[in-house]
Design a protein around this motif. Sequence first.
Motif: not given
Length: 157
Positions: A44-46, A151-154, A37-39
Amino acid sequence: MLNKRTTEVYALGQHISMSAHKARRVIDQIRGRSYEETLMILELMPYRACYPIFKLVYSAAANASFNMGSNEANLVISKAEVNEGTIVKRLKPRARGRSFAIQKPTCHITIVMKDISVDEYIDTDSITWSQKPKWKKKHTTMSYYDMYSNGGKWDKK
């Protein structure tokens, strides 16, 4: 006789270049939650503080699976804290030959994970010498899994 068994592992990140107040905003959201759940929450947090905390949570889970042989589904974040680190001081040149002091704060983040499937105490009186656990390290082959190239935001620079 009851002996205390270690059920906690930790990961410590020192001198992370962000203020402790901004890191605490994220840490307060994940304290007491399960590993999976933490991952998901951190993905998803900005906030910018999510990436170093994500790496620390992942490192603490790797420590738990290597040192204690525990499953990642049984891990819970039992303690997460942020302490202020040193303040890096820089000078910024300004007009007319003057300079202003720029203070760049750092912080220390500690993530402690607990395995909820393992009993905390072990009864040594009921175990004979032939039944005592012999702790051996598992030899496994390493398989490469790049968790950051999804492909994430990082990935964006």
